[in-house]
Scaffold this motif. Structure first.
Motif, PDB file in Angstrom:
ATOM      1  N   ARG A 148       0.830  -1.202   0.000  1.00 51.60           N
ATOM      2  CA  ARG A 148       0.000   0.000   0.000  1.00 51.60           C
ATOM      3  C   ARG A 148       0.869   1.259   0.000  1.00 51.60           C
ATOM      4  O   ARG A 148       0.522   2.262  -0.633  1.00 51.60           O
ATOM      5  N   LEU A 149       1.984   1.197   0.712  1.00 47.36           N
ATOM      6  CA  LEU A 149       2.862   2.365   0.788  1.00 47.36           C
ATOM      7  C   LEU A 149       3.605   2.608  -0.524  1.00 47.36           C
ATOM      8  O   LEU A 149       3.857   3.753  -0.898  1.00 47.36           O
ATOM      9  N   THR A 150       3.953   1.538  -1.218  1.00 46.10           N
ATOM     10  CA  THR A 150       4.711   1.677  -2.459  1.00 46.10           C
ATOM     11  C   THR A 150       3.821   1.754  -3.687  1.00 46.10           C
ATOM     12  O   THR A 150       4.320   1.987  -4.795  1.00 46.10           O
ATOM     13  N   GLY A 151       2.508   1.515  -3.505  1.00 49.74           N
ATOM     14  CA  GLY A 151       1.596   1.539  -4.644  1.00 49.74           C
ATOM     15  C   GLY A 151       1.695   0.304  -5.513  1.00 49.74           C
ATOM     16  O   GLY A 151       1.276   0.324  -6.680  1.00 49.74           O
ATOM     17  N   ASP A 152       2.199  -0.784  -4.972  1.00 51.44           N
ATOM     18  CA  ASP A 152       2.392  -2.015  -5.734  1.00 51.44           C
ATOM     19  C   ASP A 152       1.130  -2.887  -5.667  1.00 51.44           C
ATOM     20  O   ASP A 152       1.142  -4.002  -5.140  1.00 51.44           O
ATOM     21  N   TYR A 153       0.028  -2.371  -6.158  1.00 44.91           N
ATOM     22  CA  TYR A 153      -1.225  -3.124  -6.230  1.00 44.91           C
ATOM     23  C   TYR A 153      -2.028  -2.602  -7.409  1.00 44.91           C
ATOM     24  O   TYR A 153      -1.757  -1.521  -7.929  1.00 44.91           O
ATOM     25  N   GLU A 154      -3.027  -3.380  -7.838  1.00 47.01           N
ATOM     26  CA  GLU A 154      -3.785  -3.036  -9.033  1.00 47.01           C
ATOM     27  C   GLU A 154      -5.255  -2.798  -8.698  1.00 47.01           C
ATOM     28  O   GLU A 154      -5.816  -3.447  -7.805  1.00 47.01           O
ATOM     29  N   VAL A 155      -5.852  -1.879  -9.420  1.00 42.38           N
ATOM     30  CA  VAL A 155      -7.284  -1.595  -9.327  1.00 42.38           C
ATOM     31  C   VAL A 155      -7.832  -1.605 -10.747  1.00 42.38           C
ATOM     32  O   VAL A 155      -7.231  -0.993 -11.644  1.00 42.38           O
ATOM     33  N   ASP A 156      -8.946  -2.317 -10.990  1.00 42.24           N
ATOM     34  CA  ASP A 156      -9.445  -2.402 -12.359  1.00 42.24           C
ATOM     35  C   ASP A 156     -10.241  -1.154 -12.747  1.00 42.24           C
ATOM     36  O   ASP A 156     -10.387  -0.218 -11.952  1.00 42.24           O
ATOM     37  N   ASP A 157     -10.756  -1.147 -13.954  1.00 38.58           N
ATOM     38  CA  ASP A 157     -11.429   0.036 -14.492  1.00 38.58           C
ATOM     39  C   ASP A 157     -12.680   0.414 -13.708  1.00 38.58           C
ATOM     40  O   ASP A 157     -13.111   1.573 -13.736  1.00 38.58           O
ATOM     41  N   LEU A 158     -13.294  -0.555 -13.019  1.00 40.55           N
ATOM     42  CA  LEU A 158     -14.510  -0.289 -12.255  1.00 40.55           C
ATOM     43  C   LEU A 158     -14.221  -0.022 -10.781  1.00 40.55           C
ATOM     44  O   LEU A 158     -15.155   0.098  -9.985  1.00 40.55           O
ATOM     45  N   GLY A 159     -12.952   0.036 -10.404  1.00 41.31           N
ATOM     46  CA  GLY A 159     -12.589   0.387  -9.034  1.00 41.31           C
ATOM     47  C   GLY A 159     -12.325  -0.783  -8.112  1.00 41.31           C
ATOM     48  O   GLY A 159     -12.039  -0.575  -6.923  1.00 41.31           O
ATOM     49  N   PHE A 160     -12.401  -2.012  -8.622  1.00 36.89           N
ATOM     50  CA  PHE A 160     -12.194  -3.187  -7.772  1.00 36.89           C
ATOM     51  C   PHE A 160     -10.734  -3.306  -7.369  1.00 36.89           C
ATOM     52  O   PHE A 160      -9.840  -3.294  -8.208  1.00 36.89           O
ATOM     53  N   ASP A 161     -10.505  -3.446  -6.060  1.00 41.17           N
ATOM     54  CA  ASP A 161      -9.164  -3.563  -5.483  1.00 41.17           C
ATOM     55  C   ASP A 161      -9.046  -4.932  -4.815  1.00 41.17           C
ATOM     56  O   ASP A 161      -9.371  -5.091  -3.634  1.00 41.17           O
TER      57      ASP A 161
END
Length: 335
Positions: A74-87
Protein backbone atom coordinates in the motif's frame (compact mmCIF):
# COMPACT_ATOMS: atom_id res chain seq x y z
CA UNK A 1 31.68 -11.93 74.10
CA UNK A 2 30.82 -14.47 71.42
CA UNK A 3 32.80 -14.37 68.22
CA UNK A 4 31.24 -11.74 65.96
CA UNK A 5 29.94 -12.77 62.53
CA UNK A 6 29.74 -10.55 59.47
CA UNK A 7 27.01 -10.68 56.82
CA UNK A 8 28.12 -11.85 53.44
CA UNK A 9 28.04 -8.95 51.01
CA UNK A 10 27.05 -9.62 47.37
CA UNK A 11 28.80 -7.12 45.10
CA UNK A 12 26.61 -4.71 43.15
CA UNK A 13 26.75 -5.23 39.39
CA UNK A 14 29.45 -3.08 37.84
CA UNK A 15 31.48 -2.96 41.08
CA UNK A 16 32.51 -6.59 41.24
CA UNK A 17 36.06 -6.84 42.62
CA UNK A 18 36.23 -3.06 43.15
CA UNK A 19 38.11 -2.98 46.40
CA UNK A 20 40.63 -4.86 48.52
CA UNK A 21 37.92 -6.41 50.70
CA UNK A 22 35.88 -7.89 47.88
CA UNK A 23 34.92 -11.53 48.36
CA UNK A 24 36.51 -13.79 45.69
CA UNK A 25 33.89 -16.50 46.20
CA UNK A 26 31.05 -13.98 45.73
CA UNK A 27 32.77 -12.70 42.63
CA UNK A 28 32.96 -16.18 41.16
CA UNK A 29 29.28 -16.87 42.00
CA UNK A 30 28.28 -13.70 40.22
CA UNK A 31 29.62 -15.04 36.95
CA UNK A 32 26.40 -17.08 36.70
CA UNK A 33 24.08 -14.04 36.97
CA UNK A 34 24.26 -12.88 33.32
CA UNK A 35 22.49 -16.14 32.37
CA UNK A 36 19.45 -14.91 34.27
CA UNK A 37 19.03 -12.00 31.83
CA UNK A 38 19.10 -14.39 28.89
CA UNK A 39 16.49 -16.59 30.56
CA UNK A 40 14.26 -13.58 31.16
CA UNK A 41 14.55 -12.59 27.52
CA UNK A 42 13.59 -16.11 26.43
CA UNK A 43 10.64 -16.09 28.83
CA UNK A 44 9.49 -12.72 27.52
CA UNK A 45 9.79 -13.98 23.94
CA UNK A 46 7.74 -17.09 24.74
CA UNK A 47 5.11 -14.96 26.48
CA UNK A 48 4.88 -12.63 23.47
CA UNK A 49 4.55 -15.62 21.14
CA UNK A 50 1.82 -17.08 23.33
CA UNK A 51 -0.15 -13.83 23.35
CA UNK A 52 0.23 -13.51 19.58
CA UNK A 53 -0.91 -17.09 19.06
CA UNK A 54 -3.96 -16.54 21.27
CA UNK A 55 -4.86 -13.31 19.46
CA UNK A 56 -4.03 -14.25 15.86
CA UNK A 57 -4.03 -18.05 15.97
CA UNK A 58 -1.28 -20.63 15.69
CA UNK A 59 -0.23 -19.27 12.29
CA UNK A 60 0.35 -15.80 13.75
CA UNK A 61 3.80 -15.51 12.23
CA UNK A 62 2.37 -16.00 8.75
CA UNK A 63 -0.38 -13.47 9.46
CA UNK A 64 2.07 -10.88 10.73
CA UNK A 65 4.26 -11.45 7.67
CA UNK A 66 1.27 -11.05 5.35
CA UNK A 67 0.20 -7.90 7.19
CA UNK A 68 3.63 -6.33 6.80
CA UNK A 69 3.73 -7.29 3.12
CA UNK A 70 0.28 -5.74 2.62
CA UNK A 71 1.38 -2.50 4.32
CA UNK A 72 4.47 -2.35 2.12
CA UNK A 73 2.37 -2.77 -1.04
CA UNK A 74 0.00 0.00 0.00
CA UNK A 75 2.86 2.36 0.79
CA UNK A 76 4.71 1.68 -2.46
CA UNK A 77 1.60 1.54 -4.64
CA UNK A 78 2.39 -2.02 -5.73
CA UNK A 79 -1.23 -3.12 -6.23
CA UNK A 80 -3.79 -3.04 -9.03
CA UNK A 81 -7.28 -1.59 -9.33
CA UNK A 82 -9.45 -2.40 -12.36
CA UNK A 83 -11.43 0.04 -14.49
CA UNK A 84 -14.51 -0.29 -12.26
CA UNK A 85 -12.59 0.39 -9.03
CA UNK A 86 -12.19 -3.19 -7.77
CA UNK A 87 -9.16 -3.56 -5.48
CA UNK A 88 -8.55 -7.31 -4.97
CA UNK A 89 -5.57 -6.74 -2.65
CA UNK A 90 -7.60 -4.61 -0.23
CA UNK A 91 -10.60 -6.92 -0.53
CA UNK A 92 -8.68 -10.08 0.33
CA UNK A 93 -6.55 -8.65 3.13
CA UNK A 94 -8.95 -6.21 4.81
CA UNK A 95 -12.60 -6.31 3.74
CA UNK A 96 -13.06 -10.09 3.74
CA UNK A 97 -10.94 -10.40 6.90
CA UNK A 98 -13.34 -8.06 8.70
CA UNK A 99 -16.34 -10.11 7.57
CA UNK A 100 -14.97 -13.56 8.43
CA UNK A 101 -15.71 -13.48 12.21
CA UNK A 102 -19.33 -12.60 11.34
CA UNK A 103 -19.39 -15.37 8.74
CA UNK A 104 -17.82 -18.15 10.85
CA UNK A 105 -18.70 -17.38 14.47
CA UNK A 106 -21.90 -15.32 14.34
CA UNK A 107 -23.90 -16.68 11.40
CA UNK A 108 -22.08 -20.05 11.24
CA UNK A 109 -22.61 -20.14 7.49
CA UNK A 110 -22.97 -23.53 5.82
CA UNK A 111 -22.25 -23.65 2.08
CA UNK A 112 -23.75 -26.22 -0.27
CA UNK A 113 -23.25 -26.84 -3.97
CA UNK A 114 -20.06 -24.80 -4.34
CA UNK A 115 -19.02 -27.24 -7.08
CA UNK A 116 -21.78 -25.75 -9.27
CA UNK A 117 -19.75 -22.56 -9.65
CA UNK A 118 -17.29 -22.89 -12.55
CA UNK A 119 -13.59 -22.67 -11.79
CA UNK A 120 -12.94 -20.31 -14.70
CA UNK A 121 -14.95 -18.14 -17.03
CA UNK A 122 -18.00 -15.97 -16.56
CA UNK A 123 -21.10 -17.03 -14.64
CA UNK A 124 -24.13 -15.21 -13.26
CA UNK A 125 -25.22 -15.92 -9.69
CA UNK A 126 -28.88 -15.10 -9.11
CA UNK A 127 -29.92 -14.98 -5.44
CA UNK A 128 -32.85 -14.08 -3.23
CA UNK A 129 -32.50 -10.81 -1.31
CA UNK A 130 -33.63 -10.25 2.27
CA UNK A 131 -32.69 -9.13 5.75
CA UNK A 132 -33.19 -5.32 5.85
CA UNK A 133 -29.44 -4.71 5.43
CA UNK A 134 -27.60 -6.31 2.46
CA UNK A 135 -25.52 -8.71 4.51
CA UNK A 136 -26.52 -11.59 2.23
CA UNK A 137 -24.38 -10.22 -0.58
CA UNK A 138 -21.37 -9.81 1.71
CA UNK A 139 -21.71 -13.32 3.13
CA UNK A 140 -22.05 -14.76 -0.39
CA UNK A 141 -18.77 -13.12 -1.39
CA UNK A 142 -16.98 -14.64 1.62
CA UNK A 143 -18.58 -18.04 0.96
CA UNK A 144 -17.45 -18.23 -2.65
CA UNK A 145 -13.96 -16.85 -2.06
CA UNK A 146 -13.18 -19.03 0.95
CA UNK A 147 -14.82 -22.33 -0.06
CA UNK A 148 -14.35 -22.44 -3.83
CA UNK A 149 -11.12 -24.22 -4.88
CA UNK A 150 -10.26 -21.30 -7.20
CA UNK A 151 -11.00 -18.69 -4.47
CA UNK A 152 -12.98 -16.60 -6.93
CA UNK A 153 -14.24 -13.11 -6.18
CA UNK A 154 -17.89 -12.23 -6.68
CA UNK A 155 -18.66 -8.97 -8.48
CA UNK A 156 -21.93 -7.69 -7.02
CA UNK A 157 -24.44 -5.56 -8.93
CA UNK A 158 -25.61 -2.82 -6.55
CA UNK A 159 -28.44 -0.29 -6.63
CA UNK A 160 -27.68 3.36 -7.34
CA UNK A 161 -28.39 4.24 -3.69
CA UNK A 162 -25.21 2.38 -2.72
CA UNK A 163 -23.13 4.73 -4.83
CA UNK A 164 -24.75 7.85 -3.40
CA UNK A 165 -23.69 7.06 0.15
CA UNK A 166 -20.36 8.49 1.37
CA UNK A 167 -17.74 5.97 2.51
CA UNK A 168 -20.06 3.07 1.60
CA UNK A 169 -19.74 3.96 -2.07
CA UNK A 170 -15.94 3.88 -1.97
CA UNK A 171 -15.79 0.61 -0.03
CA UNK A 172 -18.36 -0.99 -2.34
CA UNK A 173 -16.34 -0.08 -5.41
CA UNK A 174 -13.12 -1.38 -3.90
CA UNK A 175 -14.92 -4.58 -2.85
CA UNK A 176 -16.00 -5.30 -6.42
CA UNK A 177 -19.54 -3.93 -6.50
CA UNK A 178 -20.66 -2.06 -9.59
CA UNK A 179 -23.88 -0.41 -10.76
CA UNK A 180 -26.72 -2.81 -11.53
CA UNK A 181 -27.05 -2.13 -15.24
CA UNK A 182 -26.82 -4.47 -18.24
CA UNK A 183 -23.80 -2.67 -19.68
CA UNK A 184 -21.60 -3.25 -16.62
CA UNK A 185 -22.94 -6.77 -16.09
CA UNK A 186 -22.18 -7.81 -19.68
CA UNK A 187 -18.76 -6.19 -19.54
CA UNK A 188 -17.83 -8.22 -16.48
CA UNK A 189 -19.32 -11.46 -17.82
CA UNK A 190 -17.50 -11.09 -21.12
CA UNK A 191 -14.29 -10.64 -19.12
CA UNK A 192 -14.87 -14.01 -17.40
CA UNK A 193 -15.93 -12.62 -14.02
CA UNK A 194 -18.33 -14.17 -11.53
CA UNK A 195 -21.24 -11.71 -11.24
CA UNK A 196 -24.03 -11.77 -8.62
CA UNK A 197 -27.43 -10.14 -8.97
CA UNK A 198 -30.36 -9.88 -6.57
CA UNK A 199 -33.40 -9.36 -8.83
CA UNK A 200 -35.84 -8.65 -5.96
CA UNK A 201 -33.94 -5.47 -5.11
CA UNK A 202 -35.37 -3.38 -2.30
CA UNK A 203 -38.69 -5.21 -2.57
CA UNK A 204 -36.97 -8.29 -1.20
CA UNK A 205 -34.55 -6.55 1.14
CA UNK A 206 -37.30 -4.51 2.81
CA UNK A 207 -40.19 -6.97 2.89
CA UNK A 208 -41.83 -7.50 6.32
CA UNK A 209 -40.91 -10.47 8.47
CA UNK A 210 -44.42 -11.88 8.02
CA UNK A 211 -43.57 -12.48 4.33
CA UNK A 212 -40.16 -14.03 4.94
CA UNK A 213 -38.82 -16.43 2.34
CA UNK A 214 -41.58 -15.52 -0.13
CA UNK A 215 -39.82 -14.27 -3.24
CA UNK A 216 -40.91 -10.96 -4.69
CA UNK A 217 -41.16 -10.17 -8.38
CA UNK A 218 -37.92 -10.63 -10.34
CA UNK A 219 -38.29 -7.54 -12.48
CA UNK A 220 -38.23 -7.73 -16.28
CA UNK A 221 -35.51 -10.35 -16.56
CA UNK A 222 -32.62 -8.06 -17.41
CA UNK A 223 -30.18 -10.47 -15.79
CA UNK A 224 -31.35 -13.29 -18.10
CA UNK A 225 -30.83 -11.06 -21.14
CA UNK A 226 -27.27 -10.31 -19.97
CA UNK A 227 -26.54 -14.03 -19.56
CA UNK A 228 -27.97 -14.80 -23.03
CA UNK A 229 -25.88 -12.10 -24.70
CA UNK A 230 -22.67 -13.35 -23.09
CA UNK A 231 -23.46 -17.08 -23.18
CA UNK A 232 -22.62 -17.69 -19.51
CA UNK A 233 -24.41 -20.14 -17.20
CA UNK A 234 -26.94 -18.92 -14.64
CA UNK A 235 -26.38 -20.35 -11.14
CA UNK A 236 -29.41 -20.06 -8.79
CA UNK A 237 -28.39 -19.17 -5.23
CA UNK A 238 -30.70 -19.67 -2.24
CA UNK A 239 -29.87 -17.95 1.05
CA UNK A 240 -31.51 -18.90 4.34
CA UNK A 241 -30.79 -17.01 7.57
CA UNK A 242 -30.75 -13.38 6.47
CA UNK A 243 -34.47 -12.95 7.21
CA UNK A 244 -33.91 -13.64 10.92
CA UNK A 245 -30.76 -11.51 11.22
CA UNK A 246 -32.78 -8.27 10.97
CA UNK A 247 -36.50 -9.13 11.25
CA UNK A 248 -38.35 -6.18 9.68
CA UNK A 249 -41.44 -5.41 11.77
CA UNK A 250 -42.30 -2.01 10.33
CA UNK A 251 -41.21 1.00 8.31
CA UNK A 252 -41.09 4.65 9.39
CA UNK A 253 -42.35 5.92 6.03
CA UNK A 254 -42.32 9.71 6.70
CA UNK A 255 -38.69 9.56 7.80
CA UNK A 256 -37.81 7.34 4.84
CA UNK A 257 -39.29 9.89 2.40
CA UNK A 258 -37.45 12.70 4.16
CA UNK A 259 -34.12 10.88 3.89
CA UNK A 260 -34.75 9.65 0.36
CA UNK A 261 -34.31 5.97 1.22
CA UNK A 262 -36.63 3.02 0.53
CA UNK A 263 -37.42 2.44 4.19
CA UNK A 264 -36.35 3.20 7.75
CA UNK A 265 -36.70 -0.15 9.48
CA UNK A 266 -38.27 -1.05 12.78
CA UNK A 267 -36.82 -4.30 14.10
CA UNK A 268 -36.88 -5.99 17.54
CA UNK A 269 -33.72 -4.04 18.44
CA UNK A 270 -33.78 -0.92 16.23
CA UNK A 271 -34.31 1.96 16.97
CA UNK A 272 -34.93 0.95 20.60
CA UNK A 273 -31.27 0.11 21.35
CA UNK A 274 -29.76 2.91 19.29
CA UNK A 275 -26.55 1.92 17.45
CA UNK A 276 -26.59 -1.47 19.19
CA UNK A 277 -29.78 -2.17 17.27
CA UNK A 278 -27.68 -2.43 14.11
CA UNK A 279 -26.00 -5.59 15.42
CA UNK A 280 -27.62 -8.52 13.59
CA UNK A 281 -29.18 -11.42 15.46
CA UNK A 282 -27.06 -14.62 15.37
CA UNK A 283 -29.23 -16.61 12.96
CA UNK A 284 -28.06 -19.83 11.36
CA UNK A 285 -27.28 -19.37 7.65
CA UNK A 286 -27.25 -21.78 4.71
CA UNK A 287 -26.10 -20.65 1.26
CA UNK A 288 -26.89 -23.19 -1.48
CA UNK A 289 -25.79 -22.95 -5.10
CA UNK A 290 -28.03 -24.87 -7.50
CA UNK A 291 -27.33 -26.61 -10.79
CA UNK A 292 -26.24 -24.18 -13.52
CA UNK A 293 -28.72 -23.29 -16.25
CA UNK A 294 -26.84 -23.25 -19.53
CA UNK A 295 -27.35 -20.44 -22.04
CA UNK A 296 -24.58 -21.19 -24.54
CA UNK A 297 -27.02 -22.99 -26.86
CA UNK A 298 -28.65 -19.65 -27.67
CA UNK A 299 -27.21 -16.90 -29.84
CA UNK A 300 -26.97 -13.28 -28.70
CA UNK A 301 -30.18 -12.36 -30.52
CA UNK A 302 -32.13 -14.67 -28.21
CA UNK A 303 -31.91 -11.92 -25.57
CA UNK A 304 -34.45 -9.98 -27.67
CA UNK A 305 -37.08 -12.74 -27.36
CA UNK A 306 -39.37 -11.64 -24.48
CA UNK A 307 -41.01 -15.06 -24.08
CA UNK A 308 -37.66 -16.84 -23.76
CA UNK A 309 -36.43 -14.25 -21.27
CA UNK A 310 -39.66 -14.58 -19.26
CA UNK A 311 -39.49 -18.40 -19.24
CA UNK A 312 -35.87 -18.49 -18.06
CA UNK A 313 -36.57 -15.82 -15.42
CA UNK A 314 -39.50 -17.84 -14.11
CA UNK A 315 -37.41 -21.01 -14.10
CA UNK A 316 -34.69 -19.38 -12.01
CA UNK A 317 -37.22 -17.88 -9.59
CA UNK A 318 -39.07 -21.17 -9.08
CA UNK A 319 -35.79 -23.02 -8.53
CA UNK A 320 -34.73 -20.57 -5.81
CA UNK A 321 -38.17 -20.62 -4.15
CA UNK A 322 -38.38 -24.42 -3.96
CA UNK A 323 -34.81 -24.62 -2.66
CA UNK A 324 -35.62 -22.09 0.08
CA UNK A 325 -38.51 -24.22 1.29
CA UNK A 326 -36.31 -27.33 1.30
CA UNK A 327 -33.54 -25.57 3.22
CA UNK A 328 -35.99 -24.27 5.82
CA UNK A 329 -37.17 -27.83 6.46
CA UNK A 330 -33.57 -29.02 6.68
CA UNK A 331 -32.44 -26.27 9.05
CA UNK A 332 -33.17 -27.44 12.63
CA UNK A 333 -33.86 -23.96 14.04
CA UNK A 334 -33.34 -20.33 13.14
CA UNK A 335 -30.81 -19.55 15.89
Amino acid sequence: MAESSEAKVIPIRGRRGAGPDSDPSASSNYEELPGIGESLREAASLLAQGLAARTLGDDWQSKVSKGLAFARRRLTGDYEVDDLGFDPDLTENVLLAILRPLYHSWFRVEVRGIENIPAVGGALLVANHSGTLPLDGLMTHVAVHDTHPAHRHVRMLGADLVFRMPVVSELARKGGTTLACNEDAERLLDAGELVAVFPEGYKGLGKPFSERYKLQRFGRGGFVAAALRTGVPIVPCSIVGAEEAFPLLGNIEPLARLLGVPYVPITPTFPWLGPLGLVPLPSKWIIAFGDPISTDAYDRDAAEDPMLVFDLTDQVRETIQHTLYALLLDRPEAF
